[in-house]
Scaffold this motif. Sequence first.
Motif, PDB file in Angstrom:
ATOM      1  N   LEU B 301      39.368  47.481  30.214  1.00  0.00           N
ATOM      2  CA  LEU B 301      39.833  47.460  30.946  1.00  0.00           C
ATOM      3  C   LEU B 301      38.388  47.032  32.259  1.00  0.00           C
ATOM      4  O   LEU B 301      38.175  46.601  33.078  1.00  0.00           O
ATOM      5  CB  LEU B 301      40.666  48.627  32.254  1.00  0.00           C
ATOM      6  N   THR B 302      36.960  47.647  31.534  1.00  0.00           N
ATOM      7  CA  THR B 302      36.061  47.518  32.314  1.00  0.00           C
ATOM      8  C   THR B 302      35.929  46.882  32.165  1.00  0.00           C
ATOM      9  O   THR B 302      34.648  45.806  32.864  1.00  0.00           O
ATOM     10  CB  THR B 302      34.756  48.814  32.218  1.00  0.00           C
ATOM     11  N   VAL B 303      35.493  45.701  30.861  1.00  0.00           N
ATOM     12  CA  VAL B 303      34.761  44.556  30.769  1.00  0.00           C
ATOM     13  C   VAL B 303      35.496  43.519  30.832  1.00  0.00           C
ATOM     14  O   VAL B 303      35.568  42.219  31.800  1.00  0.00           O
ATOM     15  CB  VAL B 303      34.371  44.182  28.994  1.00  0.00           C
ATOM     16  N   ALA B 304      36.836  43.695  31.829  1.00  0.00           N
ATOM     17  CA  ALA B 304      37.543  42.476  31.845  1.00  0.00           C
ATOM     18  C   ALA B 304      38.046  42.607  33.693  1.00  0.00           C
ATOM     19  O   ALA B 304      37.445  42.101  33.915  1.00  0.00           O
ATOM     20  CB  ALA B 304      38.995  43.190  32.529  1.00  0.00           C
ATOM     21  N   ALA B 305      37.167  43.983  34.241  1.00  0.00           N
ATOM     22  CA  ALA B 305      36.746  43.744  35.502  1.00  0.00           C
ATOM     23  C   ALA B 305      34.780  42.607  35.738  1.00  0.00           C
ATOM     24  O   ALA B 305      34.889  42.583  37.283  1.00  0.00           O
ATOM     25  CB  ALA B 305      36.775  45.657  35.949  1.00  0.00           C
ATOM     26  N   THR B 306      34.894  42.375  35.011  1.00  0.00           N
ATOM     27  CA  THR B 306      33.523  42.083  35.295  1.00  0.00           C
ATOM     28  C   THR B 306      34.088  40.154  34.728  1.00  0.00           C
ATOM     29  O   THR B 306      32.449  39.293  34.737  1.00  0.00           O
ATOM     30  CB  THR B 306      32.248  42.729  34.015  1.00  0.00           C
ATOM     31  N   MET B 307      34.877  39.664  34.623  1.00  0.00           N
ATOM     32  CA  MET B 307      34.560  38.586  34.418  1.00  0.00           C
ATOM     33  C   MET B 307      35.096  37.431  35.968  1.00  0.00           C
ATOM     34  O   MET B 307      35.187  36.335  35.804  1.00  0.00           O
ATOM     35  CB  MET B 307      36.629  38.679  33.684  1.00  0.00           C
ATOM     36  N   GLY B 308      35.258  38.298  37.069  1.00  0.00           N
ATOM     37  CA  GLY B 308      35.595  37.252  38.491  1.00  0.00           C
ATOM     38  C   GLY B 308      34.228  36.700  38.224  1.00  0.00           C
ATOM     39  O   GLY B 308      33.183  36.532  37.598  1.00  0.00           O
ATOM     40  N   CYS B 309      34.197  35.936  39.676  1.00  0.00           N
ATOM     41  CA  CYS B 309      33.151  34.667  39.951  1.00  0.00           C
ATOM     42  C   CYS B 309      31.897  35.272  40.851  1.00  0.00           C
ATOM     43  O   CYS B 309      31.346  34.200  41.314  1.00  0.00           O
ATOM     44  CB  CYS B 309      34.113  33.444  40.501  1.00  0.00           C
TER      45      CYS B 309
END
Lengths: 187, 310
Positions: B301-309
């Motif tokens: 979930l922490t990695v997923a939260a870094t996928m933004g622009c």
Amino acid sequence: MRPLPVADDVRIRDELMAGSEECLGEVYDRYSPAVYGLALQMTRDRGAAEDITQEVFVDLWQRPERFDPHRAPLGGWLSMIARRRGIDWVRRRRTQASVIVAAAGGEPEHRVEDAVLTSTTNRQVRRAVADLPATHRQAVMLAYYDGLTYREVALALNIPEGTAKWRLRNALHRIGEQLTAEGIHQD
Amino acid sequence: MIDNGHIGDLAGPYAVGACSPDEEMAVAEHVSSCPACATEIDTLSRTAELIGEAAARPPSPGLRSRVLAAAFTARPGRSEVRRLSDIYRTQVAELDRLLADLPPTQWQNPCQTHSSVRAMLLHLTENDRQVAATAGVGARAGASDVRASWRTQALAISETVGRAGGDLMERDVRLAGRRAVRRPMREALIQRGFETWIHAEDVRVVLELPPQRPDGRQIADIVGFALPLLPAAMAAAGNGRAIRLVLTGDGGRTDVVGDGDVVAEISLPAERFCRLLAGRLTPDATGAEIGGDTVAARGFLTVAATMGCD
């Protein structure tokens, strides 16, 4: 000479180039039995035949401009692509020696008899192939379904190359003449 | 190979593709100027085609959807292009409507991770520019303000892509974000719609309006766009263990992300997963239900939260 282009083929090519999903579905519905059946005859492997069918239609969809309706009808063009891929598959899978031994030893006509899509024309074509002298039929089957060159056909059947060329030409003429005599117009 | 000035028996092997490449070229060259041989080749080729057609056999019914799906993945069709273009245009119109309602004084208010709404919009315009350049949309000189500049470029992208069809959608574009990833235009357009929606949500916060969810198709597009990018991001973070991700509600689906045995299962609404991807929800705030290896799940979930622009 066949009159080309077939008007419907021009429309299909244009619609595919414009990205019409419905048109690809229409092309698949019309030609997938021919493409799949041919691939299955060549590979004798359902999975491989399905993969080849997929490749043929995905290629058409990705590069519809490669199909030139002025040079060939769509059905013939797709069958040609399917056949090329079938030949590639057959050549990858078997060593040349094993193809020649297997093909020369077996009687290939049953592969044509297996086909289940039995339009009148298809039945007549299969009968015309079956009516060929065995030597002619073997040459056609080895070249058409196993993808052998006429030189490889000559080697497989232990005949001179000139005889292999002549048998292929003569066999196709005989089939064509029989179909014409039976009222099948080849256009 | 020429027999009395003609191709002779080579017509047979040629019609069934059984010549050598050299012979094939020689025959093709000859028939281009010899009507008699051309006619024979045509007749024999048609007979060869009939032999091929005589083998026709219907494939299994399931093959149709597999083939069409593979085709449309390789090159999106025009209705898919229009759909994605419409989704993007709808989000552009919504953000523009919100900006129209924004009092001049609030343009300088902090906006999520950006120092102001104006800075956020400049950032969005910059992120849109890669897609604009690939679509052949030039920089619009003379746009009077930041809003007009962003909107003009965004609408030009939507119009150009909607008209261009599937070929443009195959071209690779550098995605916006921290990682230098190039993906086909189709995915870049989904990302533009995603980012535009998220920034509209940011402006809603400034305007103290309630959040608005996109429709299920857009959520499904965002999820489908992001999931294939996650394994590389997980590996880069040294967290490559496989997670079963159960996304519920509109646009939901179940996937295993990462290789190997599944060590944890995470379940949350697809819409909240999208907000997590955009960095608008923290892992804890998603309310995700976690089973199995909690550390691995939280790492995911922490990695997923870094996928933004941003």
